[in-house]
Design an enzyme around this catalytic site. Structure first.
Site, PDB file in Angstrom:
ATOM      1  N   SER A 177       0.789  -1.159   0.129  1.00  0.00           N
ATOM      2  CA  SER A 177      -0.044   0.024   0.057  1.00  0.00           C
ATOM      3  C   SER A 177       0.980   1.208   0.043  1.00  0.00           C
ATOM      4  O   SER A 177       0.356   2.548   0.397  1.00  0.00           O
ATOM      5  CB  SER A 177      -1.091   0.065   1.295  1.00  0.00           C
ATOM      6  OG  SER A 177      -1.761  -1.163   1.243  1.00  0.00           O
ATOM      7  N   ARG A 178       2.122   1.272  -0.403  1.00  0.00           N
ATOM      8  CA  ARG A 178       3.117   2.349  -0.510  1.00  0.00           C
ATOM      9  C   ARG A 178       3.367   2.944   0.745  1.00  0.00           C
ATOM     10  O   ARG A 178       3.716   4.138   1.046  1.00  0.00           O
ATOM     11  CB  ARG A 178       2.343   3.172  -1.386  1.00  0.00           C
ATOM     12  CG  ARG A 178       2.428   2.894  -2.921  1.00  0.00           C
ATOM     13  CD  ARG A 178       3.881   2.591  -3.378  1.00  0.00           C
ATOM     14  NE  ARG A 178       3.572   2.262  -4.736  1.00  0.00           N
ATOM     15  CZ  ARG A 178       3.639   0.935  -5.481  1.00  0.00           C
ATOM     16  NH1 ARG A 178       3.674  -0.097  -4.572  1.00  0.00           N
ATOM     17  NH2 ARG A 178       3.817   0.654  -6.571  1.00  0.00           N
ATOM     18  N   LEU A 179       3.066   2.054   1.990  1.00  0.00           N
ATOM     19  CA  LEU A 179       3.409   2.445   3.315  1.00  0.00           C
ATOM     20  C   LEU A 179       4.756   2.103   3.759  1.00  0.00           C
ATOM     21  O   LEU A 179       4.983   1.223   4.534  1.00  0.00           O
ATOM     22  CB  LEU A 179       2.346   1.961   4.347  1.00  0.00           C
ATOM     23  CG  LEU A 179       0.868   2.452   4.166  1.00  0.00           C
ATOM     24  CD1 LEU A 179      -0.020   1.829   5.222  1.00  0.00           C
ATOM     25  CD2 LEU A 179       0.794   4.012   4.113  1.00  0.00           C
TER      26      LEU A 179
END
Length: 211
Positions: free
Chosen positions: A189-191
């Site tokens: 989630s691009r975290l």
């Protein structure tokens, strides 16, 4: 070509503060060894960013040849564009793009020339063809043709036909002495996980950054 859909979902294990070594050079060594073990192409390749006197940045890929607790060393022609810019502003940045592992390491600091003795030791370890190449390349200058370059190579082969090829006085190393080193690891989630080491005197502080 529609490139909006080009994406990769990262699946690395979560990186925690407890997993990070107290010293950034120990952490870099661990990640560098993993990049080598993973068979990444030229894991010692790093992007070097410099800025000229007018504030115009430049980028190029160079090769890391030495690293220790003093910094990260690369070699170049001291008359090249990168060297001229370092002479004007020695604040630089490095980026190790270990894309195959969904990892990056970013270094910011100052570039300083290493001693001639250090440069000579490394130069002596290079293949003879690379030593000759250092003599003939007026790096970053305009070249009329490749044929002229090869003619100069033939001339240098004759000049140094016997004996060792000496270190050119216009060629040598720079050591990037870091003020900060950031370790980035891709996450779902691009975290992404990001940890930045900042120099605090003889010690280092470690902080997690938002993705």
């Amino acid at each position: 070509m529609d490139i909006k859909g080009l994406r990769k979902e990262y699946t690395n294990p979560v990186l925690t503060r407890e997993m990070m070594a107290p010293d950034p050079f120990d952490q870099f060594t661990a990640w560098f060894n993993e990049a080598c073990a993973a068979g990444l192409i030229e894991p010692n390749a790093m992007t070097l960013a410099t800025v000229d006197a007018e504030g115009q940045p430049s980028l190029r890929t160079v090769l890391l040849k030495i690293f220790d607790r003093d910094g990260f060393v690369f070699f170049t022609n001291y008359q090249s564009r990168k060297a001229r810019q370092i002479g004007e502003n020695n604040r630089v940045a490095l980026l190790f793009p270990w894309i195959g592992l969904a990892r990056q390491v970013t270094v910011t600091g100052r570039a300083e020339k290493i001693s001639m003795a250090e440069s000579a030791r490394y130069f002596a370890s290079r293949p003879r063809s690379s030593q000759l190449g250092a003599w003939i390349s007026r790096q970053s200058s305009v070249l009329s043709s490749r044929q002229m370059l090869m003619m100069e190579l033939d001339r240098m082969k004759t000049r140094f036909l016997k004996g060792e090829v000496p270190l050119p006085d216009f060629w040598g190393g720079y050591r990037v002495c870091p003020d900060s080193i950031e370790f980035w690891q891709g996450q779902t989630s691009r975290l992404h996980d990001r940890f930045r080491y900042c120099r605090a005197g003889a010690d280092w502080t470690i902080e997690r950054l938002a993705p």
